[in-house]
Design a protein around this motif. Sequence first.
Motif, short mmCIF file in Angstrom:
data_model
loop_
_atom_site.label_atom_id
_atom_site.label_comp_id
_atom_site.label_asym_id
_atom_site.label_seq_id
_atom_site.Cartn_x
_atom_site.Cartn_y
_atom_site.Cartn_z
N UNK A 125 0.78 -1.22 0.01
CA UNK A 125 0.21 -0.07 -0.04
C UNK A 125 0.94 1.31 0.01
N UNK A 126 0.67 1.96 -0.96
CA UNK A 126 1.30 3.30 -0.93
C UNK A 126 0.03 4.33 -0.76
N UNK A 127 -0.25 5.50 -1.22
CA UNK A 127 -1.13 6.46 -0.88
C UNK A 127 -1.19 7.50 -2.00
N UNK A 128 -2.42 8.06 -2.14
CA UNK A 128 -2.41 9.33 -2.84
C UNK A 128 -1.88 10.39 -2.33
N UNK A 129 -1.62 10.47 -1.20
CA UNK A 129 -0.97 11.48 -0.58
C UNK A 129 0.37 11.86 -1.20
N UNK A 130 1.04 10.74 -1.74
CA UNK A 130 2.42 11.31 -2.28
C UNK A 130 2.23 12.21 -3.25
N UNK A 179 -3.55 4.26 -2.90
CA UNK A 179 -4.96 4.35 -2.79
C UNK A 179 -5.53 5.67 -2.58
N UNK A 180 -6.76 5.84 -3.26
CA UNK A 180 -7.38 6.97 -3.13
C UNK A 180 -8.62 7.12 -2.27
N UNK A 181 -8.66 7.47 -1.12
CA UNK A 181 -9.78 7.72 -0.32
C UNK A 181 -10.84 6.46 -0.12
N UNK A 182 -10.37 5.60 0.35
CA UNK A 182 -11.25 4.30 0.43
C UNK A 182 -12.25 4.38 1.50
N UNK A 183 -13.69 3.79 1.13
CA UNK A 183 -14.73 3.88 1.95
C UNK A 183 -15.64 2.80 1.85
N UNK A 258 4.04 0.85 -10.43
CA UNK A 258 3.20 1.54 -9.39
C UNK A 258 2.06 1.81 -10.19
N UNK A 259 0.88 1.57 -9.31
CA UNK A 259 -0.61 2.06 -9.95
C UNK A 259 -1.36 3.01 -8.98
N UNK A 260 -2.19 3.97 -9.57
CA UNK A 260 -3.23 4.61 -8.86
C UNK A 260 -4.30 3.40 -8.83
N UNK A 261 -4.92 3.61 -7.66
CA UNK A 261 -6.28 2.62 -7.60
C UNK A 261 -7.32 3.59 -6.99
N UNK A 262 -8.12 3.99 -7.92
CA UNK A 262 -9.26 5.09 -7.45
C UNK A 262 -10.27 4.95 -8.04
N UNK A 298 -7.72 18.70 -3.29
CA UNK A 298 -8.28 17.84 -4.38
C UNK A 298 -7.43 16.44 -4.70
N UNK A 299 -8.05 15.52 -4.99
CA UNK A 299 -7.44 14.30 -5.53
C UNK A 299 -8.40 13.71 -6.61
N UNK A 300 -7.59 13.30 -7.67
CA UNK A 300 -8.16 12.85 -8.74
C UNK A 300 -7.28 11.60 -9.28
#
Length: 337
Positions: A125-130, A179-183, A258-262, A298-300
């Motif tokens: 797990x990485x994070x969109x915060x990077x 990861x992008x804001x998982x809920x 590396x992948x974005x997963x959102x 913002x994140x996208x």
Amino acid sequence: MRVLVTGAAGFIGFHLSHRLLNEGHEIVGLDNLNDYYSVQLKQDRLAQLQAREGFTFAHLDLENRQEMETLFEDHHLDAVINLAAQAGVRYSLENPRAYISSNIDGFMNILECCRHANTSHLIYASSSSVYGMNTRMPFSVHDNVDHPVSLYAATKKSNELMAHTYSHLYGLRTTGLRFFTVYGPWGRPDMALFLFTKAILSGEPIKVFNQGQMRRDFTYIDDIVEGITRLLGKPAESNPQWDSALPDPGSSSAPYRLFNIGNNQPVPLMDFISAIELALGQEAQKEFLPLQAGDVPATYADIEALADYVGYRPGTNIQQGIQNFVDWYRDYYRQPA
């Protein structure tokens, strides 16, 4: 396969472990059950997993090198999915050393154990915060991410760099997921959906940061689990087109990806709140506040790299996802509908 899932009593680890068990894999679930948030919630997740055939629980810390080495020696692991970490952007301002211990020292132990055990694939797990101070939208894994705005983000960026080193030096196949804001149901109590739902039902005001001018790429848990599951069957490969003169940050000449997963559909915060109000049948009292230190407006997610690699496409809209969470919340906390 026999898969080590670290953070198995956590939100994502719990759902992922269930999915992998359903597919016939054996799961070794590791967690230290720390008190960053409700230990009872973690224990309730864990109890469901322990009732499943094929699940083995290891109660230990990633930072404990000796116990980690013993764990790898005792279990022949086909793959490792590292979801254990000290989470939270805001908490990293209060307790920075916890992030170095868990996210740096602990991840180092994961890499070393995978190396010496000849583990075939590490997903982490990485994070969109990077993306930090990046403002070009949507965020792409092909862009540099050298300006984090929280220590949490810096540790996740460090994980990506550490993983690349092991991919390059030892041929360890590593796949990093931002990861992008998982809920969703069984979610973390420190996340906005949980906090807002609890406050609204209690008749308390919700804190709306940046005066409500926020957008988040909210991603439903089932979509996250689908993406991880697909990647498990397709270990990272080297990129034959990778050019050292024009290096692509999202891949390498080493077996590293590396992948974005959102969700690829950022939602304005006020629309998110409206969807919660609709699901609850109750209006929120709102306290508007400035942007918090370490946060971004913002994140996208640009998810094309993951779509090309494993055909990933999220399928859960925000209204359905929030309704699923609210239904779970009312049931778990015995709240009347």
